[in-house]
Design an enzyme around this catalytic site. Structure first.
Site, PDB file in Angstrom:
ATOM      1  N   HIS A  45      -5.117  -3.027  -3.087  1.00  0.00           N
ATOM      2  CA  HIS A  45      -4.719  -2.048  -4.106  1.00  0.00           C
ATOM      3  C   HIS A  45      -4.596  -2.644  -5.502  1.00  0.00           C
ATOM      4  CE1 HIS A  45      -4.104   0.947  -1.013  1.00  0.00           C
ATOM      5  NE2 HIS A  45      -3.660  -0.054  -0.276  1.00  0.00           N
ATOM      6  N   LYS A  74     -11.705   1.084  -2.337  1.00  0.00           N
ATOM      7  CA  LYS A  74     -10.599   1.676  -3.111  1.00  0.00           C
ATOM      8  C   LYS A  74     -10.960   1.645  -4.599  1.00  0.00           C
ATOM      9  CE  LYS A  74      -7.585   1.220   0.716  1.00  0.00           C
ATOM     10  NZ  LYS A  74      -6.980   0.307   1.640  1.00  0.00           N
ATOM     11  N   SER A 104       0.803  -1.227   0.000  1.00  0.00           N
ATOM     12  CA  SER A 104       0.000   0.000   0.000  1.00  0.00           C
ATOM     13  C   SER A 104       0.831   1.270   0.000  1.00  0.00           C
ATOM     14  CB  SER A 104      -0.963  -0.013   1.192  1.00  0.00           C
ATOM     15  OG  SER A 104      -0.264  -0.202   2.399  1.00  0.00           O
TER      16      SER A 104
HETATM   17  C1  PLP Z   1      -7.023   0.122   3.032  1.00  0.00           C
HETATM   18  C2  PLP Z   1      -6.432  -1.205   3.338  1.00  0.00           C
HETATM   19  C3  PLP Z   1      -7.062  -2.088   4.208  1.00  0.00           C
HETATM   20  C4  PLP Z   1      -8.268  -1.697   5.011  1.00  0.00           C
HETATM   21  O1  PLP Z   1      -9.409  -1.699   4.235  1.00  0.00           O
HETATM   22  P1  PLP Z   1     -10.644  -0.819   4.721  1.00  0.00           P
HETATM   23  O2  PLP Z   1     -11.801  -1.353   3.964  1.00  0.00           O
HETATM   24  O3  PLP Z   1     -10.302   0.597   4.384  1.00  0.00           O
HETATM   25  O4  PLP Z   1     -10.769  -1.031   6.201  1.00  0.00           O
HETATM   26  C5  PLP Z   1      -6.513  -3.338   4.368  1.00  0.00           C
HETATM   27  N1  PLP Z   1      -5.405  -3.702   3.712  1.00  0.00           N
HETATM   28  C6  PLP Z   1      -4.744  -2.864   2.894  1.00  0.00           C
HETATM   29  C7  PLP Z   1      -3.508  -3.327   2.201  1.00  0.00           C
HETATM   30  C8  PLP Z   1      -5.233  -1.582   2.688  1.00  0.00           C
HETATM   31  O5  PLP Z   1      -4.576  -0.744   1.906  1.00  0.00           O
END
Ligand code: PLP
Length: 404
Positions: A207, A239, A179
């Site tokens: 991602h 995302k 990330s």
């Molecule tokens: C954003 C993210 C999460 C958390 O997901 P949410 O739905 O925002 O709680 C978990 N793992 C990674 C790698 C992330 O980037």
């Protein structure tokens, strides 16, 4: 004021003097490449809405008709009376999309990760995590009570040494696309290592999901990893998909186990059904709109080429697989700055110039590796990438390193 609160104010002061103070910006517009902040229109380069779906008319309309049909609140947890036909249909569509037997929705990715790892392991088991894994994976590993081992970033040899000394059930856990670095886990190798050591493999593709692969099913699709190769696949919906929530996909036994045992699934209110309806609309766009993924790659490539010409410090997203470089470019292209204070000062300078780029500092990234985390949206235009590069180049020259 009590002693406890004096202590807090000292801690806050310490955070501030270390350049690690965090604060929120109030956004007064929908997500998109232009944001309204303090009455100004700012070009946004820090969102995870990679495909530009968070404010897409199809997704908005599906959400609205979802509310008309199901109301707003889901009323209870999935296991009580909160599991709607919208949730159920989305789970079936996600299973189909990822090529897995089943999928299970969670309210957030954070909860999915904690829920899965804790449901599968106990103190007789062992969990192995890449040291750059997302906080939710690390927290999940720690909360599970299993023996917790971190291996060097993307280092399968180091992982094997840990595996050789382990007992009980073994779970290898990694981000798919990291990330804060935007590089890729060596998933094909990890799948082999897992098989050879009789370990489970779990990938968090927050991602990559929507962004990578011919149809957008993420890094697993890119590499052709089946449910047997990669038994535990996690994806998020807030995302690339532009909505909210997350899911785990895998075998029928895995999903049934999670329904029985994952505490972050059992003891929380289900997502609003309308969010599931919005996500179903977004899945249709993900599948149909190849141009979003193609355009993202072009943007990332243009940025990398320009940044390299300016001598900016990029994270190399693909090392051994250069022929795959354009196939496997992620939408995350950080510029490493080093010092936290300097990263923050550059980010502030960029905001003055009309660009929103977040400075990411420890403990989110290792000490001394503060960075500008630049992310792209399918809605950006190439010329906006050039404008960003100009602005970054200017800001970096204006704000010298403290160490210089
Ligand atoms: C954003 C993210 C999460 C958390 O997901 P949410 O739905 O925002 O709680 C978990 N793992 C990674 C790698 C992330 O980037």
């Amino acid at each position: 004021m009590s002693y406890a609160f004096t202590d807090l104010s000292q801690q806050l002061q310490y955070i501030a003097t270390s350049g690690l103070y965090r604060s929120r910006r109030v956004i007064d517009s929908p997500q998109g490449i232009q944001l309204n902040i303090d009455g100004r229109s700012i070009l946004n380069f820090c969102s995870n809405d990679y495909l530009g779906l968070a404010n897409h008319p199809d997704v908005i309309n599906a959400f609205k008709s979802g509310v008309d049909r199901y109301g707003v609140g889901s009323g209870s947890a999935h296991l009580i009376c909160g599991h709607s036909s919208a949730h159920h249909a989305l789970e079936e569509e996600l299973a189909d999309f990822t090529g897995r037997e089943r999928a299970l929705l969670f309210s957030t990715g954070y909860m999915a990760n904690i829920g899965v790892i804790s449901a599968l392991l106990d103190k007789h088991d062992a969990v192995f995590e890449d040291r750059l894994n997302h906080a939710s994976l690390l927290d999940g590993g720690l909360m599970s009570d299993a023996r917790f081992k971190r291996y060097h970033h993307a280092d399968t040899e180091h992982l094997k040494r840990h595996l050789n000394t382990a007992n009980g059930n073994k779970l290898i856990v990694t981000d798919g696309v990291f990330s804060m670095d935007g590089d890729f886990a060596p998933l094909a190798d990890l799948a082999k290592v897992a098989k050879a050591h009789d370990a489970w493999l779990m990938v968090d593709d927050a991602h990559g999901f929507g962004v990578l692969g011919a149809k957008g099913a993420g890094l697993a699709e890119c590499l052709g990893l089946s449910q047997t190769d990669l038994p535990i696949l996690m994806g998020t919906l807030g995302k690339g998909f532009g909505t909210f929530g997350a899911f785990i996909a895998g075998s029928d036994e895995l999903i049934e186990t999670l329904i029985q045992k994952a505490r972050t699934y059992i003891f929380t209110t289900a997502l609003p059904a309308a969010v599931a309806e919005a996500t179903r609309a977004s899945l249709k766009r993900v599948i149909a709109d190849d141009w979003r993924r193609e355009h993202l790659k072009q943007l990332a490539l243009r940025f990398r080429t320009g940044a390299q010409q300016l001598g900016l410090a990029l994270v190399n997203p693909v090392s051994a697989n250069t022929h795959l470089e354009t196939e496997r470019l992620s939408a995350i292209q950080p510029i490493i700055i080093g010092e936290s204070q300097r990263a923050v000062a550059i980010s502030e300078q960029l905001l003055k110039a009309g660009f929103l780029v977040s400075a990411i500092r420890p403990p989110t990234v290792p000490k001394g590796s503060a960075r500008l985390r630049v992310t792209f949206s399918a809605l950006h235009q190439e010329q906006q990438i050039d404008q960003l590069l100009d602005a970054v180049n200017t800001a970096i020259k204006q704000i010298p390193s403290v160490a210089d």
